[in-house]
Design an enzyme around this catalytic site. Structure first.
Site, short mmCIF file in Angstrom:
data_model
loop_
_atom_site.label_atom_id
_atom_site.label_comp_id
_atom_site.label_asym_id
_atom_site.label_seq_id
_atom_site.Cartn_x
_atom_site.Cartn_y
_atom_site.Cartn_z
N PRO A 11 -81.24 -38.71 -8.97
CA PRO A 11 -81.07 -39.07 -7.56
C PRO A 11 -82.28 -39.73 -6.91
O PRO A 11 -83.42 -39.33 -7.15
CB PRO A 11 -80.77 -37.73 -6.87
CG PRO A 11 -81.14 -36.67 -7.84
CD PRO A 11 -81.01 -37.27 -9.21
N ASN A 12 -81.97 -40.75 -6.14
CA ASN A 12 -82.95 -41.50 -5.33
C ASN A 12 -83.90 -42.41 -6.12
O ASN A 12 -84.73 -43.09 -5.52
CB ASN A 12 -83.77 -40.55 -4.42
CG ASN A 12 -82.88 -39.83 -3.43
OD1 ASN A 12 -82.10 -40.47 -2.73
ND2 ASN A 12 -82.96 -38.52 -3.38
N ARG A 19 -88.92 -46.12 -1.07
CA ARG A 19 -89.47 -44.78 -0.87
C ARG A 19 -90.97 -44.91 -0.60
O ARG A 19 -91.54 -45.99 -0.73
CB ARG A 19 -89.21 -43.91 -2.12
CG ARG A 19 -87.74 -43.72 -2.38
CD ARG A 19 -87.47 -42.81 -3.56
NE ARG A 19 -87.65 -41.40 -3.23
CZ ARG A 19 -87.44 -40.41 -4.11
NH1 ARG A 19 -87.08 -40.69 -5.35
NH2 ARG A 19 -87.62 -39.16 -3.75
N TYR A 24 -94.84 -43.11 -4.69
CA TYR A 24 -94.04 -43.62 -5.82
C TYR A 24 -94.45 -45.01 -6.32
O TYR A 24 -93.89 -45.48 -7.31
CB TYR A 24 -92.55 -43.61 -5.43
CG TYR A 24 -92.02 -42.22 -5.19
CD1 TYR A 24 -91.90 -41.32 -6.24
CD2 TYR A 24 -91.68 -41.79 -3.91
CE1 TYR A 24 -91.44 -40.03 -6.03
CE2 TYR A 24 -91.20 -40.50 -3.68
CZ TYR A 24 -91.09 -39.62 -4.75
OH TYR A 24 -90.64 -38.34 -4.56
N ASN A 76 -85.61 -38.80 -15.77
CA ASN A 76 -86.26 -38.44 -14.51
C ASN A 76 -85.17 -37.81 -13.65
O ASN A 76 -84.38 -38.51 -13.03
CB ASN A 76 -86.85 -39.66 -13.81
CG ASN A 76 -87.59 -39.27 -12.54
OD1 ASN A 76 -87.45 -38.14 -12.05
ND2 ASN A 76 -88.37 -40.19 -12.00
N ALA A 79 -85.06 -34.83 -7.75
CA ALA A 79 -85.16 -33.50 -7.15
C ALA A 79 -84.40 -32.43 -7.94
O ALA A 79 -84.72 -31.24 -7.84
CB ALA A 79 -84.66 -33.54 -5.70
N HIS A 82 -86.12 -29.57 -9.91
CA HIS A 82 -86.66 -28.33 -9.35
C HIS A 82 -85.62 -27.21 -9.21
O HIS A 82 -86.00 -26.09 -8.93
CB HIS A 82 -87.32 -28.64 -8.00
CG HIS A 82 -88.23 -29.84 -8.07
ND1 HIS A 82 -89.33 -29.88 -8.89
CD2 HIS A 82 -88.15 -31.07 -7.47
CE1 HIS A 82 -89.91 -31.07 -8.78
NE2 HIS A 82 -89.22 -31.82 -7.93
N ASP A 89 -79.23 -26.66 -18.75
CA ASP A 89 -78.37 -26.13 -19.81
C ASP A 89 -77.80 -27.27 -20.67
O ASP A 89 -77.62 -27.09 -21.88
CB ASP A 89 -77.22 -25.31 -19.20
CG ASP A 89 -77.71 -23.98 -18.65
OD1 ASP A 89 -78.87 -23.61 -18.91
OD2 ASP A 89 -76.93 -23.31 -17.94
N GLU A 100 -89.17 -35.52 -20.18
CA GLU A 100 -88.99 -35.55 -18.72
C GLU A 100 -90.13 -36.38 -18.12
O GLU A 100 -91.30 -36.17 -18.47
CB GLU A 100 -89.04 -34.12 -18.17
CG GLU A 100 -88.95 -34.07 -16.65
CD GLU A 100 -88.86 -32.64 -16.14
OE1 GLU A 100 -87.98 -31.88 -16.62
OE2 GLU A 100 -89.67 -32.27 -15.28
N HIS A 102 -91.88 -38.19 -14.47
CA HIS A 102 -91.94 -38.31 -13.01
C HIS A 102 -92.93 -39.39 -12.64
O HIS A 102 -94.01 -39.49 -13.25
CB HIS A 102 -92.39 -36.98 -12.38
CG HIS A 102 -91.42 -35.88 -12.64
ND1 HIS A 102 -90.21 -35.81 -12.02
CD2 HIS A 102 -91.46 -34.86 -13.52
CE1 HIS A 102 -89.54 -34.78 -12.50
NE2 HIS A 102 -90.27 -34.18 -13.42
N SER A 104 -94.40 -39.59 -9.63
CA SER A 104 -95.48 -38.93 -8.89
C SER A 104 -96.01 -37.74 -9.69
O SER A 104 -95.35 -37.28 -10.64
CB SER A 104 -94.95 -38.45 -7.54
OG SER A 104 -93.95 -37.46 -7.73
N ARG A 109 -98.24 -32.07 -5.08
CA ARG A 109 -97.46 -32.31 -3.86
C ARG A 109 -97.02 -30.97 -3.24
O ARG A 109 -97.77 -30.01 -3.30
CB ARG A 109 -96.27 -33.22 -4.21
CG ARG A 109 -96.72 -34.57 -4.79
CD ARG A 109 -95.53 -35.43 -5.15
NE ARG A 109 -94.72 -35.72 -3.96
CZ ARG A 109 -93.49 -36.25 -4.02
NH1 ARG A 109 -92.95 -36.55 -5.18
NH2 ARG A 109 -92.83 -36.50 -2.90
N ARG A 113 -92.26 -28.53 -5.65
CA ARG A 113 -92.16 -29.53 -6.74
C ARG A 113 -92.91 -29.10 -8.00
O ARG A 113 -92.78 -29.69 -9.05
CB ARG A 113 -92.69 -30.89 -6.28
CG ARG A 113 -91.81 -31.53 -5.24
CD ARG A 113 -92.26 -32.95 -4.94
NE ARG A 113 -91.89 -33.32 -3.61
CZ ARG A 113 -90.70 -33.84 -3.26
NH1 ARG A 113 -89.80 -34.08 -4.16
NH2 ARG A 113 -90.45 -34.13 -2.00
C1 DQA Z 1 -89.68 -37.47 -8.83
C2 DQA Z 1 -90.34 -36.22 -8.24
C3 DQA Z 1 -89.31 -35.34 -7.57
O1 DQA Z 1 -89.93 -34.20 -7.00
C4 DQA Z 1 -88.60 -36.10 -6.47
O2 DQA Z 1 -87.60 -35.30 -5.88
C5 DQA Z 1 -88.08 -37.41 -6.90
C6 DQA Z 1 -88.87 -38.23 -7.81
C7 DQA Z 1 -90.73 -38.45 -9.40
O3 DQA Z 1 -90.35 -39.30 -10.19
O4 DQA Z 1 -91.89 -38.38 -9.00
O5 DQA Z 1 -87.02 -37.86 -6.46
O6 DQA Z 1 -88.85 -37.07 -9.90
#
Ligand code: DQA
Length: 146
Positions: A11-12, A19, A24, A76, A79, A82, A89, A100, A102, A104, A109, A113
């Site tokens: 997501p996002n 953002r 980011y 990635n 959110a 978390h 699973d 995995e 990220h 950031s 932070r 997170r």
């Molecule tokens: C993220 C870090 C997450 O905490 C956040 O919710 C994101 C982006 C990152 O790539 O830094 O959406 O996964």
């Protein structure tokens, strides 16, 4: 044989570029994907990029991997990292390496997170290198394949 890597953006991630750039970075989502395609070509990988803002669709994608010819995953989970026990699973079942990533540094932070429920079932986590977190993960697959 060409290595096949699946990238999963949660997501996002698709609104990267809109953002907070101080967190980011400056890359747009399209630029990030172009960088991934370019690096994959250079390393000789076949890459497939999937994005979803929905937990269930990410889980469905992970389920498909069980019967697919894929050598590794870079995810990635945004959110969901978390709190999504369901994504955790689905990763746990997989027999291939899952990295995995990220953009950031999730440890520098907000407190919420710092906890990743998904990282413990992944091969490893790369956090805090902006778009280069994805590049470092691709490099890992190259080293692993030597
Ligand atoms: C993220 C870090 C997450 O905490 C956040 O919710 C994101 C982006 C990152 O790539 O830094 O959406 O996964």
């Amino acid at each position: 044989m060409q290595m096949k890597i699946l990238i999963i953006h949660g997501p996002n991630i698709n609104i990267l570029g809109r953002r907070d750039k101080s967190v980011y970075g400056n890359f747009t989502y399209e630029e990030l994907n172009n960088l991934i395609y370019e690096k994959s070509r250079e390393l000789g990988f076949e890459v497939d990029i999937f994005h979803s803002n929905c937990e269930g669709q990410i889980i469905d994608k992970l389920h498909q991997v069980m019967d697919a010819d894929i050598d590794g995953i870079i995810i990635n989970p945004g959110a969901y990292t978390h709190y999504s026990i369901a994504i955790r699973d689905a990763i746990e079942v997989l027999k291939i390496p899952v990295i995995e990533v990220h953009l950031s540094n999730v440890f520098g932070r907000e407190d919420f997170r710092e906890k990743s429920v998904t990282a413990p079932v992944c091969t490893g986590q790369i956090s805090g290198f902006g778009v280069n977190s994805y590049i470092l993960a691709l490099e890992y697959f190259k080293l692993m394949n030597l």
